[in-house]
Design a protein around this motif. Structure first.
Motif, PDB file in Angstrom:
ATOM      1  N   GLN A 296       4.225   6.353  -1.559  1.00  0.00           N
ATOM      2  CA  GLN A 296       3.238   6.317  -0.482  1.00  0.00           C
ATOM      3  C   GLN A 296       2.000   7.146  -0.787  1.00  0.00           C
ATOM      4  OE1 GLN A 296       3.967   8.445   3.350  1.00  0.00           O
ATOM      5  NE2 GLN A 296       4.092   6.392   4.202  1.00  0.00           N
ATOM      6  N   GLN A 297       2.172   8.293  -1.443  1.00  0.00           N
ATOM      7  CA  GLN A 297       1.036   9.185  -1.675  1.00  0.00           C
ATOM      8  C   GLN A 297       0.134   8.690  -2.805  1.00  0.00           C
ATOM      9  OE1 GLN A 297       0.502  11.631   0.486  1.00  0.00           O
ATOM     10  NE2 GLN A 297       2.407  11.013   1.514  1.00  0.00           N
ATOM     11  N   THR A 298       0.739   8.151  -3.879  1.00  0.00           N
ATOM     12  CA  THR A 298      -0.057   7.698  -5.016  1.00  0.00           C
ATOM     13  C   THR A 298      -0.416   6.220  -4.929  1.00  0.00           C
ATOM     14  OG1 THR A 298       1.940   7.182  -6.297  1.00  0.00           O
ATOM     15  CG2 THR A 298       1.047   9.413  -6.491  1.00  0.00           C
ATOM     16  N   HIS A 299       0.241   5.494  -4.008  1.00  0.00           N
ATOM     17  CA  HIS A 299       0.041   4.043  -3.855  1.00  0.00           C
ATOM     18  C   HIS A 299       0.418   3.298  -5.136  1.00  0.00           C
ATOM     19  CE1 HIS A 299      -1.954   5.215  -0.209  1.00  0.00           C
ATOM     20  NE2 HIS A 299      -2.895   5.871  -0.879  1.00  0.00           N
ATOM     21  N   HIS A 300       1.487   3.753  -5.766  1.00  0.00           N
ATOM     22  CA  HIS A 300       1.982   3.100  -6.973  1.00  0.00           C
ATOM     23  C   HIS A 300       3.277   2.356  -6.660  1.00  0.00           C
ATOM     24  CE1 HIS A 300      -0.197   6.227  -9.734  1.00  0.00           C
ATOM     25  NE2 HIS A 300      -1.029   5.408  -9.110  1.00  0.00           N
ATOM     26  N   LEU A 301       3.414   1.190  -7.257  1.00  0.00           N
ATOM     27  CA  LEU A 301       4.662   0.444  -7.203  1.00  0.00           C
ATOM     28  C   LEU A 301       5.412   0.668  -8.506  1.00  0.00           C
ATOM     29  CD1 LEU A 301       3.750  -3.010  -5.584  1.00  0.00           C
ATOM     30  CD2 LEU A 301       5.350  -1.322  -4.704  1.00  0.00           C
ATOM     31  N   LEU A 302       6.716   0.936  -8.412  1.00  0.00           N
ATOM     32  CA  LEU A 302       7.522   1.245  -9.589  1.00  0.00           C
ATOM     33  C   LEU A 302       8.629   0.216  -9.747  1.00  0.00           C
ATOM     34  CD1 LEU A 302       8.429   3.180 -11.897  1.00  0.00           C
ATOM     35  CD2 LEU A 302       9.825   4.359 -10.185  1.00  0.00           C
ATOM     36  N   CYS A 303       8.759  -0.313 -10.956  1.00  0.00           N
ATOM     37  CA  CYS A 303       9.878  -1.198 -11.269  1.00  0.00           C
ATOM     38  C   CYS A 303      11.035  -0.340 -11.764  1.00  0.00           C
ATOM     39  CB  CYS A 303       9.493  -2.225 -12.338  1.00  0.00           C
ATOM     40  SG  CYS A 303      10.873  -3.288 -12.828  1.00  0.00           S
ATOM     41  N   PRO A 304      12.202  -0.387 -11.121  1.00  0.00           N
ATOM     42  CA  PRO A 304      13.306   0.497 -11.505  1.00  0.00           C
ATOM     43  C   PRO A 304      13.957   0.135 -12.830  1.00  0.00           C
ATOM     44  CG  PRO A 304      14.030  -1.036  -9.814  1.00  0.00           C
ATOM     45  CD  PRO A 304      12.560  -1.254  -9.975  1.00  0.00           C
ATOM     46  N   PHE A 310       2.485  -0.024 -11.091  1.00  0.00           N
ATOM     47  CA  PHE A 310       1.338  -0.840 -10.715  1.00  0.00           C
ATOM     48  C   PHE A 310       0.549  -0.112  -9.625  1.00  0.00           C
ATOM     49  CE2 PHE A 310       4.919  -3.420 -12.013  1.00  0.00           C
ATOM     50  CZ  PHE A 310       4.384  -4.326 -12.912  1.00  0.00           C
ATOM     51  N   ASP A 311      -0.771  -0.186  -9.718  1.00  0.00           N
ATOM     52  CA  ASP A 311      -1.657   0.491  -8.771  1.00  0.00           C
ATOM     53  C   ASP A 311      -2.012  -0.468  -7.639  1.00  0.00           C
ATOM     54  OD1 ASP A 311      -3.451   2.022  -7.416  1.00  0.00           O
ATOM     55  OD2 ASP A 311      -4.816   2.346  -9.096  1.00  0.00           O
ATOM     56  N   VAL A 312      -1.474  -0.209  -6.450  1.00  0.00           N
ATOM     57  CA  VAL A 312      -1.705  -1.092  -5.304  1.00  0.00           C
ATOM     58  C   VAL A 312      -3.170  -1.066  -4.872  1.00  0.00           C
ATOM     59  CG1 VAL A 312      -1.062  -1.538  -2.896  1.00  0.00           C
ATOM     60  CG2 VAL A 312       0.672  -0.823  -4.540  1.00  0.00           C
ATOM     61  N   THR A 313      -3.844   0.050  -5.060  1.00  0.00           N
ATOM     62  CA  THR A 313      -5.236   0.147  -4.625  1.00  0.00           C
ATOM     63  C   THR A 313      -6.171  -0.702  -5.475  1.00  0.00           C
ATOM     64  OG1 THR A 313      -5.712   2.069  -6.036  1.00  0.00           O
ATOM     65  CG2 THR A 313      -4.825   2.501  -3.835  1.00  0.00           C
ATOM     66  N   ASP A 314      -5.739  -1.049  -6.698  1.00  0.00           N
ATOM     67  CA  ASP A 314      -6.621  -1.757  -7.628  1.00  0.00           C
ATOM     68  C   ASP A 314      -5.943  -3.012  -8.172  1.00  0.00           C
ATOM     69  OD1 ASP A 314      -8.684  -2.468  -9.289  1.00  0.00           O
ATOM     70  OD2 ASP A 314      -8.415  -0.813 -10.712  1.00  0.00           O
ATOM     71  N   HIS A 315      -5.703  -3.991  -7.283  1.00  0.00           N
ATOM     72  CA  HIS A 315      -5.177  -5.296  -7.663  1.00  0.00           C
ATOM     73  C   HIS A 315      -3.828  -5.224  -8.376  1.00  0.00           C
ATOM     74  CE1 HIS A 315      -9.662  -5.764  -7.552  1.00  0.00           C
ATOM     75  NE2 HIS A 315      -9.315  -6.786  -6.775  1.00  0.00           N
ATOM     76  N   ALA A 316      -3.037  -4.182  -8.089  1.00  0.00           N
ATOM     77  CA  ALA A 316      -1.703  -4.014  -8.693  1.00  0.00           C
ATOM     78  C   ALA A 316      -1.770  -4.055 -10.217  1.00  0.00           C
ATOM     79  CB  ALA A 316      -0.728  -5.058  -8.168  1.00  0.00           C
ATOM     80  N   LYS A 317      -2.787  -3.428 -10.778  1.00  0.00           N
ATOM     81  CA  LYS A 317      -2.913  -3.374 -12.227  1.00  0.00           C
ATOM     82  C   LYS A 317      -1.845  -2.466 -12.826  1.00  0.00           C
ATOM     83  CE  LYS A 317      -7.886  -4.304 -12.530  1.00  0.00           C
ATOM     84  NZ  LYS A 317      -9.204  -3.753 -12.947  1.00  0.00           N
TER      85      LYS A 317
END
Length: 358
Positions: A296-304, A310-317
């Protein structure tokens, strides 16, 4: 620095007290090799033959397990859509592979304990030199191993072991058949992974609903910093026979809400989000694992599976890990009742990047 008096005091403190002796034990004596105990297979030819039959029976049992695993794959096809077939497919293939590998292991251990040479010997170490004599000694070592194990002499054990090992690979190769179904006249796209993953159940007007309940999602109910697991409306009505699992594997989505000013959006994608709410495919672009860990704080999605981020703020790059491309974004909007809807399907195939793409 310590003065002379301090040094002398320390020396006195470490001197042994009068009357106390230090016991010095004798040097350790090598006990040698214990007397050799002959096995029953060494003393009784009948027991030896029984042990040999046990070993090659186990190897042939392994062969049967491998054949059964392949047969179970065909008897209970997961493509049928039946949940019973899926369960039996996993159960019987697993049992067949377990029997195949377990029988090889038990047979090999029983062979080594009952039939292979068990005489004790000492191997003195010596410098290794790349001379002809060294090479000849290596060849002789293989010849001795063959003689001691009986691999070349015990043809039934040798042949059954070779057959079991070769057959144990077949079930694994067979399972690859289910990864990409062959094209048929009724379904010409079945053999093309790109075509299969290019389109999902999402289309213009499809409501976003909670996974797995299937309840629609209001934009006002999505709180800041939340992450919601989403499927398309109508997915649960397909049932297993209608391809529920296959469609869900492609259409699963993760919905998140950020502050609108935190989003870095290109001109063509500014209409793909709604008031800071964005939706991205949950299928990792590395090998297809579900990307479901949201920081939530970094807005990153992590694949376990392999730690792609992936950066949610920037098109999930992709900002870390082996994934090769961003997560596909689902364009969303709000209908007249305030529910979130998709405005179109993904604009690219979902899933791993190792498949060739057009």
């Amino acid at each position: 620095m310590a003065n002379d008096d301090d040094t002398q005091a320390l020396e006195r403190a470490y001197q042994p007290s009068p009357g106390l002796g230090v016991a010095v034990s004798d040097p350790a004596v090598n006990p040698g090799v214990p007397p050799h105990r002959e096995r029953m297979t060494d003393k009784d030819p009948k027991v030896e033959r029984t042990a040999a039959r046990t070993v090659y029976t186990l190897f042939y049992l392994s062969l049967a397990g491998s054949i059964w695993a392949v047969a179970a794959y065909m008897l209970f096809p997961i493509e049928s859509g039946s949940l019973i077939d899926v369960r039996y497919n996993n159960l019987f293939i697993g049992l067949g592979i377990a029997l195949a590998l377990l029988s090889i292991g038990i047979g090999a251990i029983h062979w080594s304990k009952t039939l292979m040479n068990d005489k004790e010997f000492i191997e003195h170490r010596h410098p290794t030199r790349g001379r002809d004599s060294t090479r000849e000694a290596a060849v002789q070592a293989f010849a001795d191993a063959n003689e001691e194990s009986g691999f070349g002499r015990r043809t039934m054990i040798r042949n059954s072991l070779i057959a079991a090992v070769v057959a144990s690979i077949v079930p694994g190769v067979t399972l690859f058949r289910g990864l990409a179904p062959f094209a048929t006249p009724d379904n010409p796209q079945a053999g093309d992974p790109v075509a299969l993953l290019q389109h999902t159940m999402w289309k213009a007007g499809t409501r976003l609903v909670h996974d797995p309940e299937g309840t629609p999602i209001r934009a006002a109910d999505v709180t800041l910093g939340s992450a919601v697991h989403v499927i398309p409306e109508g997915l649960n009505e397909l049932g297993h026979a209608g391809g529920l699992l296959e469609e869900k594997a492609k259409a699963i989505v993760l919905l998140m809400r950020l502050r609108p000013e935190q989003l870095i959006e290109s001109e063509e994608r500014k209409s793909w989000s709604y008031n800071g709410i964005v939706a991205y495919s949950k299928v990792c672009t590395h090998v297809g694992c579900p990307v479901a860990l949201y920081e939530q704080q970094t807005h990153h999605l992590l694949c376990p599976c392999h730690q792609s981020q992936f950066d949610v703020t920037d098109h999930a790059k992709v900002i870390f890990g082996p994934a090769a491309r961003p997560l596909p974004q689902l364009p969303i909007a709000v209908d007249d009742e305030g529910y979130l809807i998709a405005t179109d399907d993904f604009n690219e195939p979902v899933g791993p990047s190792f498949w060739e793409r057009h």
